[in-house]
Motif scaffolding. Sequence first.
Motif, mmCIF file in Angstrom:
data_model
loop_
_atom_site.group_PDB
_atom_site.id
_atom_site.type_symbol
_atom_site.label_atom_id
_atom_site.label_comp_id
_atom_site.label_asym_id
_atom_site.label_seq_id
_atom_site.Cartn_x
_atom_site.Cartn_y
_atom_site.Cartn_z
ATOM 1 N N ASP C 14 -65.344 -9.792 53.109
ATOM 2 C CA ASP C 14 -65.735 -8.588 52.392
ATOM 3 C C ASP C 14 -67.100 -8.734 51.745
ATOM 4 N N ARG C 15 -67.887 -9.669 52.208
ATOM 5 C CA ARG C 15 -69.209 -9.801 51.626
ATOM 6 C C ARG C 15 -70.247 -9.476 52.680
ATOM 7 N N TRP C 36 -69.466 5.281 54.356
ATOM 8 C CA TRP C 36 -69.861 4.461 53.210
ATOM 9 C C TRP C 36 -69.259 5.001 51.927
ATOM 10 N N ARG C 39 -65.756 3.938 51.777
ATOM 11 C CA ARG C 39 -65.686 2.515 51.463
ATOM 12 C C ARG C 39 -65.963 2.259 49.985
ATOM 13 N N GLY C 40 -66.978 2.967 49.483
ATOM 14 C CA GLY C 40 -67.301 2.816 48.068
ATOM 15 C C GLY C 40 -66.108 3.142 47.201
ATOM 16 N N TRP C 43 -63.577 0.358 47.411
ATOM 17 C CA TRP C 43 -64.009 -0.797 46.607
ATOM 18 C C TRP C 43 -63.803 -0.527 45.117
ATOM 19 N N LEU C 46 -60.208 -0.826 44.261
ATOM 20 C CA LEU C 46 -59.806 -2.232 44.225
ATOM 21 C C LEU C 46 -60.285 -2.885 42.930
ATOM 22 N N ALA C 47 -61.547 -2.633 42.600
ATOM 23 C CA ALA C 47 -62.110 -3.211 41.374
ATOM 24 C C ALA C 47 -61.332 -2.738 40.162
ATOM 25 N N THR C 339 -59.585 -5.150 56.028
ATOM 26 C CA THR C 339 -60.671 -5.982 55.520
ATOM 27 C C THR C 339 -61.935 -5.765 56.334
ATOM 28 N N MET C 342 -63.491 -2.487 55.238
ATOM 29 C CA MET C 342 -64.121 -2.554 53.928
ATOM 30 C C MET C 342 -65.387 -3.396 53.958
ATOM 31 N N GLY C 343 -65.514 -4.249 54.949
ATOM 32 C CA GLY C 343 -66.725 -5.037 55.097
ATOM 33 C C GLY C 343 -67.817 -4.291 55.845
#
Lengths: 296, 296, 364
Positions: C14-15, C36, C39-40, C43, C46-47, C339, C342-343
């Motif tokens: 995921d980086r 995007w 995805r944002g 993320w 998740l955060a 995954t 999300m990457g």
Amino acid sequence: MDQLIATIVLGLFFGAPYALLALGIVLVYKGSRVFNFAQGEFGTVAAFAAYIANFWLPVLVAALVGILVGIAMGLGVERFVARPLANAPKVIMLVATAAVATGAIALQVGAGGGPQLRTFEPLVAGNAFVVFNVAIEWQRVLVMLALGLFALLLYLFFSRTDLGLAVMAASQEPVATDLVGIGTRRMSSLVWGMAGLLGGVTGVLFAGLQPFTPGVVTQSLLVFAFVAAVVGGMTSLPGAVIGGVVLGLVQSFSASYLTRVEVVAENLPNVEWLAVFVLLVAVLALRPSGLLGKEA
Amino acid sequence: MAVLDVDSVSIRFGGLQALSDVSVRVQEWEIVGLIGPNGAGKTTLFNCITGFYRPNEGRVRFLGRDVTDVPIHERAASGMGRTFQQVGLVKGATVIENLITAQHAKVAYDDLSGIVGTPAVWRHERELRDRAMQILELVDLADLADRRVAGLPYGTMKNVEMAAVLATDPEILMLDEPSSGMGPEEAHELGDTLLRLRRELGLTILMIEHHVPLVVRVCDHVYCLNFGQLLTEGPPEDVRNHPEVVTAYLGEEAEEGDALAPAPPTSAPAAEGGGGDAPAGPGRRRRRPLRAGEAG
Amino acid sequence: MAVVEAPPGAAGDDRPDPERPGTGTGAGGGPGGGGWAARGLAWAGLAFVVVVLPLLLPQFHAFRWSEAVILAIAALSLNVLIGHAGQISLGHQGFFGVGAFFAAYTVTVGGQSFWVALVSGALTGAVASLLMGVVALRIKGLYLALVTLAYGRLAQETLFNLPMFGRGAGVEAPRPDILQTNRAFYLFCLLMLGVVLYLDWRFTRSKAGRAVSAARENEQVASSYGIPVARYKLLAFVLSGVFVGLAGTLYAFWNQRVASQDLDFELALFLVIATVVGGVRSRIGVVVFTTLFHLIPDYLSDTFGTSAPFLSLAAGAFLLVAILVYAPGGVGQIIRPITRWMGGGPFARGDDEGFVEEGVRGRP
């Protein structure tokens, strides 16, 4: 001198359950080249079954029920774990049998009513004899007799019966299995069933020695039994018996002699674990084929 | 100075004398062939040269340095590149990963900075990848860069293996039957590739090869082993027509020419039996001083 | 599958990976603007769940989650051994405990600060693991598993009951002021997990990781690539030891004391199960499965009573067997499309993963 004799006698009786469990481990290893970490749980599950059956049935019948459950578990593990993973790497198989053990222990706690101590009465109560202030219970004598009996039976099976000879041949040369006319599957079932039997006997007898908890055979005997099997050469049935006795002696000697050295007593609790660890690494590093080397 | 100087190497496995007193010398820019029937000890000699086996007697010198007691990876790092009979690749990895891994000894950063991830590491990693791609382009494999090795056809794997060895930046390329699994046309292309590699990269090559037309076309010098002993050596045409070689290895039909191509020598040496062995044994010739002035 | 053009190792990570050209927006199949945005959002969600939610809930949730994160670090340590190096440890509670006890000792008896303890715990774990690595150079496979098993029991029965460690009474490990609250401690654990994930990721993408993986797959080929196989085996043990020592240290301060009865064989088995079911060589799979495998029983027992954790442990164990038989890639393989997506990749499985990561096909 008295102390020495007592230590030796004690060591022999300590070693009997290790040897009994190690026989099962060696059988499975001979049959399918698997390190069976569920071998101890064949015992605890059998003990639990006997304990529960004992609510309704007399103790001897309950013990028999327990042993049958041990056999069933051996067959079940063969059918649902060992057979599907027959071609997987051996380490995977090891992890799988360890998982079976974990699952069985967790199930005993979760479904069996918690982690507290239980007692299953000994099949024969009381002390058999006393040597120099060390009392040996009848139950321990019984373990020793069971060890002798099963060692003899296994010896006769592998040397006198066609089936036993076939299993032996197959363990030395896997390709031979089909040549001698007994199917791989049938042989695998046979071996695991016998391992279940040996585990069940160990568990039912061991549970009568002291109050027991979930996973007791795995916690108290499994590591020692594995080390006994390795010391004996991993593929040798007599080796397993000798290895078990060696482990029992190591344990009794380190418990009664090493702890007399003040530095050790002061600084190294449970020093027998250190002795066993050193023994294991030494055997594997210096003589990986064990005391009795090859197949026997 | 000889790139590779194998000086009277002998090795025994138990009672089997796998190599006795074998001397081989490879000069810079030479392509040297190593032929002989199966079981003659060719791969054993490779293993002695690269460090997988430690010879009982004799020395191996590489670029003027005695490497007899140097471990495999150091020999590889100092420029000894080899392929294996059964394809020496990391098969779970992709083609390009193999080529990047093979550059291990040339990587400019140390392990710790790699794990911490300093900026220089990122730059070097890109260089490793670029260099891997260049090599793949050189041997026409660039389009397979991201394919997993395990799924590739055998002949392709052999080519990838050679590319991976090139990635180690070798001084000498040691190929163990590079044309096995290839048809005559592919083998011809392989010959072109080898000649081109020598021309473009200035490589020295020592190869075990059965495919006689290939040997005759590309090799400057050929050694023939039989039963662990050097039968003869010399220019390819001479060795090919040498009577002992013909009896020991190629068989009578050898004189027909290229038809003897892959020459599976299974029947020939077996049929000749002691006959093939006799001249090689007592009357074994000494190394011919083909190239004077390089004794050292 | 549809995505054969993606470069190796693109999946599951995921980086962003600057050394990997061609996966950016420009490449074919790259996400558009809407992709995007989605995805944002994912993320951010998740955060929120991982970082913000535990700070809003009552403190004991953060306490509970901290343990899950610590176990995830320990499982990542085991992943270095099982996944990367192909070695097995059934005594990982021993290495975990060595770090825990020594860190606690550093603070309580040695009078040093928490930060010194953090380093000493990790280093002790590394040294203990290195010693096992030396044994592993000689004793291999199943026999090594047995040695680690015996080591774990030795640690539990003898080492952790040494006089210096309180003869079984355990050692206190008071937290520093700045990490006094469970929430602060949780965030610190999360940070450490991030560091371990980063180091493991860099390891697999640099020469050390490649060398270890090549040695796992084929020692002969690895050494003819110029790789000193023994040295890299030891390096893998050291790296694993640093991770597990760190996890042990965090555990000691999480609980504010450490005692031998907490470090039993079941912990070792939990870690093995977490690593294998999570999916060897799949960092994300290991972390996701370990935390859930730990948290779900905890929350279940709130509702269903104390036998629930054991029943779910039993379920987890049998799940392990099922995974071994039917899905050797583990959870990491199952959640691969997520995954990957999300990457920045497509929502697809992909079959071109590299050998140092996400070794779907390569069982240990």
